[in-house]
Design a protein around this motif. Sequence first.
Motif, PDB file in Angstrom:
ATOM      1  N   ILE A  22     -67.510  27.582  69.448  1.00 27.45           N
ATOM      2  CA  ILE A  22     -66.828  26.813  68.401  1.00 27.45           C
ATOM      3  C   ILE A  22     -65.620  26.090  68.990  1.00 27.45           C
ATOM      4  O   ILE A  22     -65.377  24.914  68.716  1.00 27.45           O
ATOM      5  CB  ILE A  22     -66.395  27.739  67.239  1.00 27.45           C
ATOM      6  N   TYR A  23     -64.893  26.797  69.833  1.00 25.65           N
ATOM      7  CA  TYR A  23     -63.668  26.228  70.408  1.00 25.65           C
ATOM      8  C   TYR A  23     -63.957  24.972  71.231  1.00 25.65           C
ATOM      9  O   TYR A  23     -63.228  23.995  71.177  1.00 25.65           O
ATOM     10  CB  TYR A  23     -62.970  27.278  71.280  1.00 25.65           C
ATOM     11  N   GLU A  24     -65.058  25.035  71.989  1.00 22.03           N
ATOM     12  CA  GLU A  24     -65.356  23.923  72.907  1.00 22.03           C
ATOM     13  C   GLU A  24     -66.271  22.867  72.296  1.00 22.03           C
ATOM     14  O   GLU A  24     -66.466  21.805  72.885  1.00 22.03           O
ATOM     15  CB  GLU A  24     -66.017  24.474  74.183  1.00 22.03           C
ATOM     16  N   SER A  25     -66.814  23.149  71.122  1.00 21.48           N
ATOM     17  CA  SER A  25     -67.835  22.248  70.593  1.00 21.48           C
ATOM     18  C   SER A  25     -67.267  20.878  70.248  1.00 21.48           C
ATOM     19  O   SER A  25     -66.068  20.733  69.987  1.00 21.48           O
ATOM     20  CB  SER A  25     -68.468  22.853  69.337  1.00 21.48           C
ATOM     21  N   ASP A  26     -68.154  19.884  70.253  1.00 20.17           N
ATOM     22  CA  ASP A  26     -67.719  18.564  69.778  1.00 20.17           C
ATOM     23  C   ASP A  26     -68.344  18.236  68.424  1.00 20.17           C
ATOM     24  O   ASP A  26     -68.025  17.236  67.815  1.00 20.17           O
ATOM     25  CB  ASP A  26     -68.018  17.472  70.812  1.00 20.17           C
ATOM     26  N   PHE A  27     -69.245  19.113  67.949  1.00 20.01           N
ATOM     27  CA  PHE A  27     -69.791  18.919  66.607  1.00 20.01           C
ATOM     28  C   PHE A  27     -70.138  20.272  66.009  1.00 20.01           C
ATOM     29  O   PHE A  27     -71.019  20.976  66.490  1.00 20.01           O
ATOM     30  CB  PHE A  27     -71.029  18.014  66.650  1.00 20.01           C
ATOM     31  N   LEU A  28     -69.422  20.628  64.961  1.00 18.49           N
ATOM     32  CA  LEU A  28     -69.617  21.924  64.308  1.00 18.49           C
ATOM     33  C   LEU A  28     -70.242  21.689  62.934  1.00 18.49           C
ATOM     34  O   LEU A  28     -69.681  20.963  62.106  1.00 18.49           O
ATOM     35  CB  LEU A  28     -68.262  22.628  64.158  1.00 18.49           C
ATOM     36  N   ILE A  29     -71.414  22.293  62.720  1.00 16.25           N
ATOM     37  CA  ILE A  29     -72.042  22.183  61.397  1.00 16.25           C
ATOM     38  C   ILE A  29     -71.858  23.514  60.679  1.00 16.25           C
ATOM     39  O   ILE A  29     -72.470  24.519  61.056  1.00 16.25           O
ATOM     40  CB  ILE A  29     -73.556  21.878  61.497  1.00 16.25           C
ATOM     41  N   ASN A  30     -71.026  23.521  59.673  1.00 11.41           N
ATOM     42  CA  ASN A  30     -70.823  24.724  58.869  1.00 11.41           C
ATOM     43  C   ASN A  30     -71.768  24.666  57.679  1.00 11.41           C
ATOM     44  O   ASN A  30     -71.697  23.753  56.860  1.00 11.41           O
ATOM     45  CB  ASN A  30     -69.363  24.778  58.401  1.00 11.41           C
ATOM     46  N   ILE A  31     -72.650  25.647  57.591  1.00 12.74           N
ATOM     47  CA  ILE A  31     -73.578  25.685  56.454  1.00 12.74           C
ATOM     48  C   ILE A  31     -73.263  26.909  55.607  1.00 12.74           C
ATOM     49  O   ILE A  31     -73.544  28.041  56.008  1.00 12.74           O
ATOM     50  CB  ILE A  31     -75.045  25.726  56.929  1.00 12.74           C
ATOM     51  N   GLY A  32     -72.643  26.699  54.462  1.00 14.21           N
ATOM     52  CA  GLY A  32     -72.428  27.782  53.502  1.00 14.21           C
ATOM     53  C   GLY A  32     -71.422  28.837  53.924  1.00 14.21           C
ATOM     54  O   GLY A  32     -71.548  29.998  53.550  1.00 14.21           O
ATOM     55  N   ALA A  33     -70.427  28.459  54.695  1.00 14.11           N
ATOM     56  CA  ALA A  33     -69.336  29.391  55.024  1.00 14.11           C
ATOM     57  C   ALA A  33     -68.036  28.767  54.543  1.00 14.11           C
ATOM     58  O   ALA A  33     -67.956  27.559  54.351  1.00 14.11           O
ATOM     59  CB  ALA A  33     -69.282  29.654  56.513  1.00 14.11           C
ATOM     60  N   ARG A  34     -66.997  29.585  54.357  1.00 13.58           N
ATOM     61  CA  ARG A  34     -65.802  29.014  53.735  1.00 13.58           C
ATOM     62  C   ARG A  34     -64.582  28.977  54.657  1.00 13.58           C
ATOM     63  O   ARG A  34     -63.446  28.886  54.185  1.00 13.58           O
ATOM     64  CB  ARG A  34     -65.481  29.731  52.428  1.00 13.58           C
ATOM     65  N   PHE A  35     -64.787  29.053  55.951  1.00 13.61           N
ATOM     66  CA  PHE A  35     -63.690  28.972  56.922  1.00 13.61           C
ATOM     67  C   PHE A  35     -62.553  29.934  56.581  1.00 13.61           C
ATOM     68  O   PHE A  35     -61.384  29.548  56.485  1.00 13.61           O
ATOM     69  CB  PHE A  35     -63.157  27.543  57.024  1.00 13.61           C
ATOM     70  N   ASP A  36     -62.922  31.190  56.386  1.00 11.29           N
ATOM     71  CA  ASP A  36     -61.953  32.237  56.093  1.00 11.29           C
ATOM     72  C   ASP A  36     -61.021  32.433  57.285  1.00 11.29           C
ATOM     73  O   ASP A  36     -61.394  32.187  58.424  1.00 11.29           O
ATOM     74  CB  ASP A  36     -62.757  33.515  55.811  1.00 11.29           C
ATOM     75  N   ASP A  37     -59.797  32.911  57.038  1.00  9.89           N
ATOM     76  CA  ASP A  37     -58.831  33.022  58.145  1.00  9.89           C
ATOM     77  C   ASP A  37     -59.244  34.045  59.202  1.00  9.89           C
ATOM     78  O   ASP A  37     -58.863  33.938  60.355  1.00  9.89           O
ATOM     79  CB  ASP A  37     -57.428  33.321  57.611  1.00  9.89           C
ATOM     80  N   ARG A  38     -60.023  35.055  58.809  1.00  5.79           N
ATOM     81  CA  ARG A  38     -60.494  36.018  59.804  1.00  5.79           C
ATOM     82  C   ARG A  38     -61.552  35.382  60.710  1.00  5.79           C
ATOM     83  O   ARG A  38     -61.853  35.891  61.775  1.00  5.79           O
ATOM     84  CB  ARG A  38     -61.075  37.270  59.129  1.00  5.79           C
TER      85      ARG A  38
END
Lengths: 172, 581
Positions: free
Chosen positions: B286-302
Amino acid sequence: MRRIITATVQNSSGVLNRVTGLLSRRGFNIESITVGETEIEGISKITFVVDVEEAQKVEQLTKQLHKQIDVLKVNDITDTNKVARELCLIKVVATPQSRSEINGIVEPFRARILDISKDSLIVEVTGKPDKIEAIIDLLTPYGIKELSRTGITAFTRGKQQKQVSDYQTLIV
Amino acid sequence: MKTELAIKEAQLNSRIEDDFITGADVLIEALVNQDVDTVFGYPGGAVLPIYDALHKSDASFNHILCRHEQGLIHAAEGYARTTGKAGVVIATSGPGATNLITGITDAMMDSLPVVCFTGQVSSAVIGTDAFQEADVIGLTTPITKYNYQVSDIKDLPRIVREAFHIATTGRPGPVVVDIPKNIAQEVVTETFDTDFHLPGYQPTVNPNPLQIKRVMNALKTAKKPVILAGAGVQFAQGSEELKEFAEKHKVPVTTTLLGLGTFPGTHEQSLGMAGMHGSYAANMAIYESDFLINIGARFDDRLTGAIKHFAPEAKVAHIDIDPAEIGKNIETHIPVVGDAKEALKRMLNSPVECDDHSEWYQAVMENKADSSFWYERSDDLISPQWLIEQIYEETNGEAIVTTDVGQHQMWTAQFYKLDQPNRFVTSGGLGTMGFGLPAALGAQLGDRDATVVAIVGDGGFQMTMQEMQTLKHYNLSVKVVIVNNEALGMVRQWQEEFYEERYSESLLDQNPDFVKLAEAFGAEAFQVKSENKVRETLKSAFEHDGPALIDARIVKLDLVFPMVAPGKGNHEMIGVKPCGE
């Protein structure tokens, strides 16, 4: 950044509580809020003013509002062509000597005096918030005994400008 | 003569009962109409009419009597999580309702469809601080998707329909229906129209094709794509589509804690869970990616760690049925509002072929091979991670696994590599201790044939252990494994790492004898202290027809690694490899 948001809601019990509770638990501070019925039975309109720093927060606010089951429509009308009005009642100290002076302030603001007693009078003023601020400023030196503001209620304008230009082309 | 009279009287009574139905009967009929098969409930004063109607009715559903209302709601959550159907709860007014609060909040945070019916004092005394009165609407408004107080018996069938509809559609969530006692008692002579109309509730299921096109165009040119899958994929039943899509474009997949199982954990493209105790490979991808596809997650702080270090180079696409989640925590470049399955279907149908990103894929997979989860074996006590691996093997990785919150939860997430969706039941967002045991109970009721293991901590188990009796009552074969380190392990770990080893109130050296306790509840019970006894103990427990408990004594001071320290970015993980490597 002060934003004016309107929400059209179903007038179910507790809807105001749902909306204000949502704003407070998501960390938004409501500066003013007005609620009233609309032309459609069972549908109310809430207009509120919030102070929000970032655009992202405003977006989050409108999305969270829209998520409420009772909320039918949400608009951030701050940057639209709109009519926004507020009503304010001011009870100001007025001796027989100062009455006419106060009258001189009230008239240009198209405000009205609703009640006169021996030592005070009540002024009703309607307008944009800055106009209300201005009359409060001018009346403060006389001594304000009581003051009550309704908060803003607002509409977006119809497509008036375009209509006006249409008329002009007709006239020409 | 006497008996004849009695029979006549009884016939007359039943005729009267046939003609008149009460609000409580209307409720039960409405539940039957919703195809409810299991109700988790606990009687009390305000729901007496409902329980009386239940007693008289031949309703087709089972009523499960838990031993505490918190047990009811967590059981309903476990049931909902594994079946996808709404978990149904009945509790009485006042304390009955307030005991549900933790679980309702938990269901709200983790988007679980639950419908709770709470009794309320009679309408005439609402607001007078009557016996067992609590403002259930006020209390539950912030923690429910929606709530209702029934003020007219005519509304009840419609409200029940709306409640189930709201709870199970869109982004699922809990709905509370508060029923004053007089409404449940009210006699009615007619049935009511049950049509409903929710103009303010229209979840967007089908995503905008233009946005799908934008996602696919970004994927085409991406050099370093990665997919983050969350629980939304499971709710949408889109796991098959996710797998097909990831395989088609050879994109590495990581999941959230609640997304475990949405993508097969043993799949070669799986990076496992990301986040605070996730895999290093997932976090670095995730840190190095240039394209992140988030499917059905809510980017929680953990999951994200310090936001400024989260996917700093990436263009972010976020597919979510709840538009309010998009852009809430992480700036999103391509928002897609819609159902995960529908979005994935359309993405699969897209003719776009990806440019070559095999170099990236290779690098990510090398990182994965090089940084898998590790642990040290102990000569003496049981290594907790090893214990989870043994449970995995004993159950062929096919069990429904529930957990409490803390170290054992993270070890389970790391080492029980789920291949199927809807098999991992854990309290993610709220982090509720005591969740695991009642959730397992609910999961077992949802699928009587499934192997259900509750992996719990010695602290959390003591918060809801009364539900052992419910397991016994209904002879449910749930296997409870207490990962016992005589401590509130995660609290102790943080005290060790960040509070200079001041173990303030986190050591539980005064635990009960869990074996005797379980036996008192009528369960089979085992204690295991050494690794060479673990497999045979597990076997005995799993072979037993009925509830069984294993008190597994693990290495007390073991820590969960790797870890992103609070306030740090996900690339700054510590404990990625054993000391000295």
